[in-house]
Design a protein around this motif. Sequence first.
Motif, PDB file in Angstrom:
ATOM      1  N   ILE A  19       0.865  -1.181   0.000  1.00 42.73           N
ATOM      2  CA  ILE A  19       0.000   0.000   0.000  1.00 42.73           C
ATOM      3  C   ILE A  19       0.899   1.228   0.000  1.00 42.73           C
ATOM      4  O   ILE A  19       1.819   1.327   0.817  1.00 42.73           O
ATOM      5  CB  ILE A  19      -0.904   0.026   1.242  1.00 42.73           C
ATOM      6  CG1 ILE A  19      -1.705  -1.273   1.355  1.00 42.73           C
ATOM      7  CG2 ILE A  19      -1.844   1.226   1.193  1.00 42.73           C
ATOM      8  CD1 ILE A  19      -2.543  -1.348   2.618  1.00 42.73           C
ATOM      9  N   LYS A  20       0.629   2.154  -0.892  1.00 43.58           N
ATOM     10  CA  LYS A  20       1.361   3.418  -0.902  1.00 43.58           C
ATOM     11  C   LYS A  20       0.616   4.411  -0.017  1.00 43.58           C
ATOM     12  O   LYS A  20      -0.525   4.767  -0.293  1.00 43.58           O
ATOM     13  CB  LYS A  20       1.486   3.954  -2.335  1.00 43.58           C
ATOM     14  CG  LYS A  20       2.375   3.102  -3.228  1.00 43.58           C
ATOM     15  CD  LYS A  20       2.528   3.736  -4.607  1.00 43.58           C
ATOM     16  CE  LYS A  20       3.460   2.903  -5.482  1.00 43.58           C
ATOM     17  NZ  LYS A  20       3.621   3.495  -6.844  1.00 43.58           N
ATOM     18  N   VAL A  21       1.285   4.832   1.056  1.00 43.28           N
ATOM     19  CA  VAL A  21       0.638   5.657   2.071  1.00 43.28           C
ATOM     20  C   VAL A  21       1.370   6.985   2.237  1.00 43.28           C
ATOM     21  O   VAL A  21       2.580   7.016   2.461  1.00 43.28           O
ATOM     22  CB  VAL A  21       0.593   4.917   3.421  1.00 43.28           C
ATOM     23  CG1 VAL A  21      -0.012   5.817   4.506  1.00 43.28           C
ATOM     24  CG2 VAL A  21      -0.210   3.626   3.300  1.00 43.28           C
ATOM     25  N   GLY A  22       0.633   8.071   2.162  1.00 43.18           N
ATOM     26  CA  GLY A  22       1.186   9.400   2.401  1.00 43.18           C
ATOM     27  C   GLY A  22       1.059   9.780   3.867  1.00 43.18           C
ATOM     28  O   GLY A  22       0.079   9.428   4.529  1.00 43.18           O
ATOM     29  N   TRP A  23       2.055  10.494   4.373  1.00 45.18           N
ATOM     30  CA  TRP A  23       2.030  10.918   5.775  1.00 45.18           C
ATOM     31  C   TRP A  23       2.732  12.254   5.929  1.00 45.18           C
ATOM     32  O   TRP A  23       3.429  12.718   5.030  1.00 45.18           O
ATOM     33  CB  TRP A  23       2.699   9.876   6.678  1.00 45.18           C
ATOM     34  CG  TRP A  23       4.186   9.724   6.454  1.00 45.18           C
ATOM     35  CD1 TRP A  23       4.793   9.064   5.427  1.00 45.18           C
ATOM     36  CD2 TRP A  23       5.239  10.285   7.256  1.00 45.18           C
ATOM     37  NE1 TRP A  23       6.166   9.159   5.543  1.00 45.18           N
ATOM     38  CE2 TRP A  23       6.467   9.888   6.657  1.00 45.18           C
ATOM     39  CE3 TRP A  23       5.272  11.054   8.425  1.00 45.18           C
ATOM     40  CZ2 TRP A  23       7.704  10.257   7.192  1.00 45.18           C
ATOM     41  CZ3 TRP A  23       6.502  11.406   8.952  1.00 45.18           C
ATOM     42  CH2 TRP A  23       7.699  11.005   8.335  1.00 45.18           C
ATOM     43  N   THR A  24       2.531  12.880   7.093  1.00 43.63           N
ATOM     44  CA  THR A  24       3.167  14.156   7.370  1.00 43.63           C
ATOM     45  C   THR A  24       3.362  14.296   8.881  1.00 43.63           C
ATOM     46  O   THR A  24       3.098  13.373   9.643  1.00 43.63           O
ATOM     47  CB  THR A  24       2.338  15.326   6.797  1.00 43.63           C
ATOM     48  OG1 THR A  24       3.092  16.534   6.905  1.00 43.63           O
ATOM     49  CG2 THR A  24       1.015  15.495   7.510  1.00 43.63           C
ATOM     50  N   ILE A  25       3.842  15.430   9.294  1.00 41.79           N
ATOM     51  CA  ILE A  25       4.111  15.744  10.702  1.00 41.79           C
ATOM     52  C   ILE A  25       3.317  16.985  11.078  1.00 41.79           C
ATOM     53  O   ILE A  25       3.267  17.933  10.288  1.00 41.79           O
ATOM     54  CB  ILE A  25       5.631  15.991  10.919  1.00 41.79           C
ATOM     55  CG1 ILE A  25       6.406  14.662  10.792  1.00 41.79           C
ATOM     56  CG2 ILE A  25       5.908  16.642  12.248  1.00 41.79           C
ATOM     57  CD1 ILE A  25       7.917  14.845  10.828  1.00 41.79           C
ATOM     58  N   ALA A  57      -4.480  11.434  -8.430  1.00 37.64           N
ATOM     59  CA  ALA A  57      -3.691  10.959  -9.571  1.00 37.64           C
ATOM     60  C   ALA A  57      -3.419   9.454  -9.503  1.00 37.64           C
ATOM     61  O   ALA A  57      -2.837   8.891 -10.429  1.00 37.64           O
ATOM     62  CB  ALA A  57      -2.369  11.718  -9.630  1.00 37.64           C
ATOM     63  N   GLY A  58      -3.809   8.822  -8.392  1.00 40.66           N
ATOM     64  CA  GLY A  58      -3.564   7.398  -8.236  1.00 40.66           C
ATOM     65  C   GLY A  58      -2.160   7.060  -7.780  1.00 40.66           C
ATOM     66  O   GLY A  58      -1.762   5.897  -7.771  1.00 40.66           O
ATOM     67  N   ALA A  59      -1.389   8.078  -7.368  1.00 43.77           N
ATOM     68  CA  ALA A  59      -0.015   7.852  -6.919  1.00 43.77           C
ATOM     69  C   ALA A  59       0.042   7.356  -5.482  1.00 43.77           C
ATOM     70  O   ALA A  59       1.057   6.817  -5.047  1.00 43.77           O
ATOM     71  CB  ALA A  59       0.792   9.136  -7.055  1.00 43.77           C
ATOM     72  N   LEU A  60      -1.051   7.553  -4.720  1.00 48.82           N
ATOM     73  CA  LEU A  60      -1.165   7.049  -3.358  1.00 48.82           C
ATOM     74  C   LEU A  60      -2.443   6.233  -3.240  1.00 48.82           C
ATOM     75  O   LEU A  60      -3.432   6.508  -3.937  1.00 48.82           O
ATOM     76  CB  LEU A  60      -1.212   8.195  -2.348  1.00 48.82           C
ATOM     77  CG  LEU A  60       0.041   9.042  -2.136  1.00 48.82           C
ATOM     78  CD1 LEU A  60      -0.267  10.186  -1.171  1.00 48.82           C
ATOM     79  CD2 LEU A  60       1.200   8.206  -1.616  1.00 48.82           C
ATOM     80  N   ASP A  61      -2.415   5.247  -2.358  1.00 51.41           N
ATOM     81  CA  ASP A  61      -3.620   4.475  -2.067  1.00 51.41           C
ATOM     82  C   ASP A  61      -4.367   5.068  -0.887  1.00 51.41           C
ATOM     83  O   ASP A  61      -5.598   5.128  -0.889  1.00 51.41           O
ATOM     84  CB  ASP A  61      -3.257   3.017  -1.768  1.00 51.41           C
ATOM     85  CG  ASP A  61      -2.561   2.344  -2.932  1.00 51.41           C
ATOM     86  OD1 ASP A  61      -3.050   2.477  -4.067  1.00 51.41           O
ATOM     87  OD2 ASP A  61      -1.522   1.686  -2.713  1.00 51.41           O
ATOM     88  N   CYS A  62      -3.618   5.492   0.125  1.00 49.17           N
ATOM     89  CA  CYS A  62      -4.199   6.068   1.331  1.00 49.17           C
ATOM     90  C   CYS A  62      -3.308   7.216   1.794  1.00 49.17           C
ATOM     91  O   CYS A  62      -2.106   7.232   1.488  1.00 49.17           O
ATOM     92  CB  CYS A  62      -4.316   5.038   2.455  1.00 49.17           C
ATOM     93  SG  CYS A  62      -5.305   3.576   2.036  1.00 49.17           S
ATOM     94  N   ALA A  63      -3.882   8.163   2.544  1.00 50.11           N
ATOM     95  CA  ALA A  63      -3.078   9.303   2.979  1.00 50.11           C
ATOM     96  C   ALA A  63      -3.795  10.087   4.062  1.00 50.11           C
ATOM     97  O   ALA A  63      -5.026  10.037   4.188  1.00 50.11           O
ATOM     98  CB  ALA A  63      -2.775  10.233   1.803  1.00 50.11           C
TER      99      ALA A  63
END
Length: 333
Positions: A35-41, A83-89
Motif C-alpha cells: 500500500i502506498k501511504v502518504g504521511w506528514t508531521i 492521480a492514483g499515486a497514493l492508495d491512502c493518505a
Amino acid sequence: MKRTFKRGVVAALALGAVSVGALLNSGAAFAQQTIKVGWTIPAEESKYWMMKRPQEFTSLGKTYNIEWVQFQGTAPMTQALAAGALDCATQSPLALAQGVVGGNLKAYVVAQHVFEKPGSFSVYWAVKDDSPIKTIADLKGKTLSINTLGSGIYGPMAILLKQAGLDASKDIKLVEVGFALSEEALRSGRVDSAVMNQPFAARMEAKGGTRKLFSLSQQQEGIVHILEACRADFVDKNPDLAKAYVRDLTSGMQKALANRDETLKVVNEVMKAPIPVLETYLLKENDFARDPGAAPNFDAIQKMLDVYVETGMLPKKVDVSAWKNPSVVAPIK
C-alpha cells in the motif's frame, strides 16, 4: 514398465515442483502486496508506530507492506490520491472535500487521527502580553499569520471574525507563516497575532510573554484536524487489504494511547523533537484529542464542510455520507 514407471515418477515430481512453485509464488505475491501511504508531521502517532515498530502489528510486514511517502501538507497528498499515486493518505476535511469537488477524487474516510474536544488543545491565535488587542474585534486592520493560505483552519477563523463584525477578506491582513515560525513572527512584531499549534504552542507558552486571544473551539466543538482517507477504487478492489491496513491503524492508535513512554520514543524517532519537549504536551490535556479506536466523527466533519461552504471555501455542499464505507472504517479489530 520401468520406463513407464520412471516417466510417471518424473511427471509426478514435475507436477509437484510446479505446484510447490505456484504456492510459493502466490504466497510471495500476497506477501508483496504493498500500500502506498502518504504521511506528514505532526499528530499521526498510529502511523508512526506502524513505521517504527512494525513487528508489533498483526498484518504489517506479514500479509502486506507499506511504502511510506512523506509530504509537507495534506493538499499535495490530495493531488497524489486523485492521480492514483497514493492508495491512502492523511487528509484534512477541507483538502479532501476540495479533491472531491474539484479533482473528481472518490475516497473513503477510514480512520481519524486527531480532533478537538472540550478541555483538549484547540488551535488558537496568540498576541503578546502587552498588545492592545484584547478582543477579536480589535483585530481590524491588523496582520495575522496562518499556516497556509486557504488551509482548513481559515473557515472557523473567518466565522469567528464575522461574529465579531469583521470580514476576514477585507478587515485583516493574512500572511503565510509555517507553524514552526509562528512564535518568532509574533515576538519579532512581523504579525500582530499568530496562529499556534502543538508542539510549538507548548514551547512558546513555556517561555511566557504571550496570551491566547481566541481558539477554533469557540466556533465549533469537535473540529477534526486530520483523518485517514483511501481511494475508493483501491478499497473496492482490495477490501481485505484495506481492512488489514485499517485494523493496524486501529491497533496503532491503541498502542499509542496505552504506552505513552514508548510513544514519546516513537515520535522522537520520527519528528526528531527532543523527548523533554514532547513530554510537555504529547498525549496530555494540552494536546489534541484522539479517539481510542481511531473512529471518524462524520457528524463533526459534516459541520466543518458546511462551514467551508458558508465561507466560500467550497463551491457547493458535500455530503459526508458518500465518504463512509461501513465495512472498511475504524475501529476494526
